[in-house]
Design a protein around this motif. Structure first.
Motif, PDB file in Angstrom:
ATOM      1  N   TRP A 158       0.823  -1.215   0.000  1.00  0.00           N
ATOM      2  CA  TRP A 158       0.000   0.000   0.000  1.00  0.00           C
ATOM      3  C   TRP A 158       0.856   1.264   0.000  1.00  0.00           C
ATOM      4  O   TRP A 158       1.775   1.392   0.811  1.00  0.00           O
ATOM      5  CB  TRP A 158      -0.925   0.008   1.218  1.00  0.00           C
ATOM      6  N   PRO A 159       0.591   2.212  -0.875  1.00  0.00           N
ATOM      7  CA  PRO A 159       1.387   3.450  -0.944  1.00  0.00           C
ATOM      8  C   PRO A 159       1.237   4.251   0.349  1.00  0.00           C
ATOM      9  O   PRO A 159       0.117   4.460   0.819  1.00  0.00           O
ATOM     10  CB  PRO A 159       0.766   4.219  -2.110  1.00  0.00           C
ATOM     11  N   GLU A 160       2.340   4.699   0.888  1.00  0.00           N
ATOM     12  CA  GLU A 160       2.361   5.287   2.231  1.00  0.00           C
ATOM     13  C   GLU A 160       1.379   6.449   2.408  1.00  0.00           C
ATOM     14  O   GLU A 160       0.692   6.544   3.413  1.00  0.00           O
ATOM     15  CB  GLU A 160       3.785   5.754   2.553  1.00  0.00           C
ATOM     16  N   GLY A 161       1.335   7.324   1.430  1.00  0.00           N
ATOM     17  CA  GLY A 161       0.525   8.531   1.618  1.00  0.00           C
ATOM     18  C   GLY A 161      -0.945   8.374   1.246  1.00  0.00           C
ATOM     19  O   GLY A 161      -1.735   9.296   1.468  1.00  0.00           O
ATOM     20  N   ARG A 162      -1.336   7.244   0.676  1.00  0.00           N
ATOM     21  CA  ARG A 162      -2.713   7.114   0.183  1.00  0.00           C
ATOM     22  C   ARG A 162      -3.670   6.717   1.306  1.00  0.00           C
ATOM     23  O   ARG A 162      -3.518   5.681   1.925  1.00  0.00           O
ATOM     24  CB  ARG A 162      -2.782   6.100  -0.968  1.00  0.00           C
ATOM     25  N   GLN A 163      -4.658   7.567   1.553  1.00  0.00           N
ATOM     26  CA  GLN A 163      -5.646   7.298   2.587  1.00  0.00           C
ATOM     27  C   GLN A 163      -6.644   6.258   2.105  1.00  0.00           C
ATOM     28  O   GLN A 163      -6.885   6.126   0.896  1.00  0.00           O
ATOM     29  CB  GLN A 163      -6.366   8.588   2.976  1.00  0.00           C
ATOM     30  N   LEU A 164      -7.225   5.531   3.049  1.00  0.00           N
ATOM     31  CA  LEU A 164      -8.105   4.426   2.693  1.00  0.00           C
ATOM     32  C   LEU A 164      -9.422   4.502   3.465  1.00  0.00           C
ATOM     33  O   LEU A 164      -9.446   4.384   4.693  1.00  0.00           O
ATOM     34  CB  LEU A 164      -7.399   3.096   2.983  1.00  0.00           C
ATOM     35  N   MET A 165     -10.496   4.729   2.727  1.00  0.00           N
ATOM     36  CA  MET A 165     -11.835   4.723   3.330  1.00  0.00           C
ATOM     37  C   MET A 165     -12.368   3.311   3.177  1.00  0.00           C
ATOM     38  O   MET A 165     -12.612   2.866   2.062  1.00  0.00           O
ATOM     39  CB  MET A 165     -12.704   5.727   2.553  1.00  0.00           C
ATOM     40  N   PHE A 166     -12.507   2.585   4.289  1.00  0.00           N
ATOM     41  CA  PHE A 166     -13.038   1.233   4.096  1.00  0.00           C
ATOM     42  C   PHE A 166     -14.419   1.069   4.693  1.00  0.00           C
ATOM     43  O   PHE A 166     -14.714   1.497   5.792  1.00  0.00           O
ATOM     44  CB  PHE A 166     -12.032   0.142   4.492  1.00  0.00           C
ATOM     45  N   CYS A 167     -15.277   0.486   3.889  1.00  0.00           N
ATOM     46  CA  CYS A 167     -16.702   0.422   4.192  1.00  0.00           C
ATOM     47  C   CYS A 167     -17.019  -1.006   4.578  1.00  0.00           C
ATOM     48  O   CYS A 167     -16.847  -1.919   3.792  1.00  0.00           O
ATOM     49  CB  CYS A 167     -17.515   0.829   2.979  1.00  0.00           C
TER      50      CYS A 167
END
Lengths: 241, 241
Positions: A158-167
């Protein structure tokens, strides 16, 4: 100037005076199905150069040529948002891909989770759905459909800076814990119909970039959840405001 | 206690010790398709009395009887929200009705607008879709599908206090002008694929209750717009927070 009745995606350079050869199925569609002929207008986009007004300069049964007359809309790229989801039944997977295009996702990632009934995913077919959806919705951008990947593999790299909205349907009724501002790149992850496994849930919650989000008190199907999550994200952090 | 694998909507009273006769297709589904038998558990709801755990007490090929054992979830009604939309192609209309149920609309109103390709709408089929969606999504409420009505007729008899969020593709890129609080009943109106006519738009804008809302910079199909609008409304004014 009359608006072109047909919008076509072409994998070809576009620009003032540029001629564009048509693929066989496009020629069939324009001249066979739509009964168009020399001089008729078509709107073209290639995903990079905005929308161009073109005119038919050669029309045949199996081939044809268009010529770009002028740009009719600037290129508009969606925000840097990925949509990752576990493929479900064929029609609903097609639907998710279509909706992700309309709603403005930049990249679509089919992922295999612990509870995914691993349906075979044909990337070329899904990519064709993206093109069709972009043609229909007036967009100038076509999201890329990535090769299917296991969720564990995706998260490991996973790219360090990419935020992840998980549903997660297990969150039903809880709050939607999304920040109201963010300049970071993002991704939305939609759980499979059976939900995430405990191991997956623990791993996701352990990620600094993860934002668990509830989508209301009712359990949504994965395809509904995809559109709802894209709406929330675009409304709060994307290009809807 | 093991969770019931099957949820069924029944048009019958539910309560402690209440017996519930099964319709022929339900008996076929439970005993023929799902291979269930006496003693197996089924979750029942009737749209008014929450969800009840029931057990099979008689199982036949064409009939059967269940008996309620105890309530497994309270009744949960969605907010007083209507979804009005212009019917489109069959599969997409089915989809809108399914999504409206999952997303929590209380009443679904097919409307005929100036630019609707007046498809024939079979209310009984749409109502059956609502039932199926409620069975699937774990809801205890089934929205009512109203008889199709002309938009002009609907607006002439519009209830004074009911607010109206209308989603118009002509607004694309503009702001979503929804209040952040409201105790009033509401309705969402989704325009047809060709948009509203100028006369319709003028009439809508002239209504005190109307709130024009843009759904982002891309043109959405009517089915996408329905889910997106329901999401925005539930997130800001409904039961998602």
């Amino acid at each position: 100037m009359e608006r072109a009745k047909v919008r076509l995606y072409v994998d070809h350079a576009l620009g003032e005076g540029q001629t564009v050869p048509l693929a066989r199925d496009q020629a069939h569609y324009l001249f066979g199905v739509m009964r168009m002929g020399v001089g008729d207008a078509v709107a073209l986009f290639n995903g990079r150069a905005g929308e161009w007004r073109a005119e038919v300069v050669e029309a045949g049964k199996r081939a044809g040529t268009l010529e770009c007359v002028g740009q009719s809309a600037p290129q508009m790229d969606p925000p840097d948002l990925w949509l990752a989801f576990a493929p479900i039944k064929k029609a609903r997977t097609d639907f998710i891909v279509e909706k992700a295009t309309e709603m403005g996702a930049r990249r679509i990632l089919p992922v295999q989770t612990d509870f995914t009934n691993s349906e075979r995913v044909r990337i070329d077919r899904l990519q064709a759905h993206c093109v069709e959806a972009a043609e229909q919705c007036g967009g100038t951008f076509v999201p890329e459909v990535a090769e299917p990947v296991k969720l564990g593999t995706l998260l490991s790299g996973w790219p360090e800076g990419r935020q992840l909205m998980f549903c997660d349907e297990a969150l039903a009724g809880g709050p939607a814990a999304l920040p109201t501002r963010s300049d970071a790149p993002w991704a939305i992850l939609i759980g499979p119909e059976g939900g995430f496994s405990e191991a997956e849930r623990a791993r996701l919650r352990g990620m600094d970039q993860a934002h668990p989000v509830a989508l209301g008190p009712r359990v949504l199907r994965a395809d509904t959840a995809a559109v709802a999550a894209l709406t929330l994200w675009q409304d709060r952090l994307g290009d809807w405001s």
